[in-house]
Design an enzyme around this catalytic site. Structure first.
Site, PDB file in Angstrom:
ATOM      1  N   ILE A 269      48.038  -3.187  11.859  1.00  0.00           N
ATOM      2  CA  ILE A 269      47.101  -4.229  12.286  1.00  0.00           C
ATOM      3  C   ILE A 269      46.879  -3.983  13.771  1.00  0.00           C
ATOM      4  CG2 ILE A 269      49.065  -5.823  12.560  1.00  0.00           C
ATOM      5  CD1 ILE A 269      47.265  -8.180  12.036  1.00  0.00           C
ATOM      6  N   SER A 270      45.622  -3.941  14.204  1.00  0.00           N
ATOM      7  CA  SER A 270      45.326  -3.582  15.596  1.00  0.00           C
ATOM      8  C   SER A 270      45.852  -4.636  16.567  1.00  0.00           C
ATOM      9  CB  SER A 270      43.814  -3.442  15.795  1.00  0.00           C
ATOM     10  OG  SER A 270      43.256  -2.578  14.852  1.00  0.00           O
ATOM     11  N   GLN A 271      46.048  -4.182  17.804  1.00  0.00           N
ATOM     12  CA  GLN A 271      46.431  -5.072  18.912  1.00  0.00           C
ATOM     13  C   GLN A 271      45.366  -6.187  19.027  1.00  0.00           C
ATOM     14  OE1 GLN A 271      45.404  -3.087  22.466  1.00  0.00           O
ATOM     15  NE2 GLN A 271      46.904  -4.128  23.762  1.00  0.00           N
TER      16      GLN A 271
END
Ligand code: SAH
Length: 216
Positions: free
Chosen positions: A61-63
């Site tokens: 899951i992206s930053q």
């Protein structure tokens, strides 16, 4: 409200506003979407930290900052139809659903697509269509799109995605000739055959794998 409300608020003020993000609609969406629901229970305490987190299958899951920045670059309005390539956990799709009228998101790993569909189904976010396909060829059924977000790093811009944009549409995509590092590009379709590209700095996404991406 949930027990992570304070952590989420602090994430928005420190990581997003603190780094210069100003789009009020994006900030409100980031304040609202419960990021902890998109990671495993074990990782939920870390969900509002300034980093990507694993979601299994070697994906992440992206930053939070990256999700907010990409949403800001997409310049979304409430009636837009948006395609996301790389559903992953479904978090970015949930944020997008707060910002536009219709979200279609595609994921190549069937278990991730299923999990995302499940979590998006139980949350109070706007409806999102999740499909399990190779998104390097886009999703022609709902095209043309006002905006397309690619949440994985491509070796080059897939031409077919550019051509699934409406005139005036925006494509935000990490592109680089290594599997690990990319430039975050925003491509705007000016007219039928005219596109404008600008770079928004270095980023590090998992690879976009598929027919018009990296090989498996
Ligand atoms: N937006 C996601 C981030 C996911 S990471 C989130 O908010 O959690 C990128 C995702 O892109 C991975 O799940 C990976 O499996 C997926 N992906 C990679 N290549 C793809 C392709 N060709 N089509 C669809 N999904 C792809």
């Amino acid at each position: 409200m949930d027990r992570f409300a304070d952590a989420r608020e602090e994430m928005v003020s420190r990581q997003l506003e603190g780094r210069g993000l100003r789009d009020k609609r994006v900030l409100a969406a980031m304040r609202k979407v419960p990021r902890h629901r998109f990671v495993s229970k074990k990782l939920s305490e870390h969900a509002y930290r300034d980093m990507p987190l694993t979601i299994g299958h070697y994906q992440s899951i992206s930053q939070p900052y990256m999700v907010a920045l990409m949403c800001e670059l997409l310049e979304l309005s409430a009636t837009d139809t948006v395609l996301e390539v790389g559903t992953g956990s479904g978090y970015a799709a949930a944020v997008l659903s707060e910002l536009c009228g219709h979200v279609v998101t595609v994921e190549r790993i069937s278990e991730l697509a299923k999990n995302a569909r499940d979590v998006l189904g139980v949350l109070e976010c706007n409806p999102v269509e999740v499909h399990c396909i190779d998104g390097t060829i886009g999703f022609p059924d709902r095209s043309p799109y006002d905006a397309i977000l690619v949440s994985a790093g491509a070796p080059a811009v897939p031409e077919v995605l550019k051509h699934q944009l409406k005139s005036g549409g925006r494509l935000v995509i990490p592109v680089g000739n290594s599997r690990m590092n990319q430039d975050l590009l925003r491509i705007r379709r000016i007219s039928e055959q005219k596109f404008e590209t600008e770079s928004h700095g270095g980023v590090a996404f998992v690879p976009l794998v598929g027919e018009d991406g990296w090989s498996d």
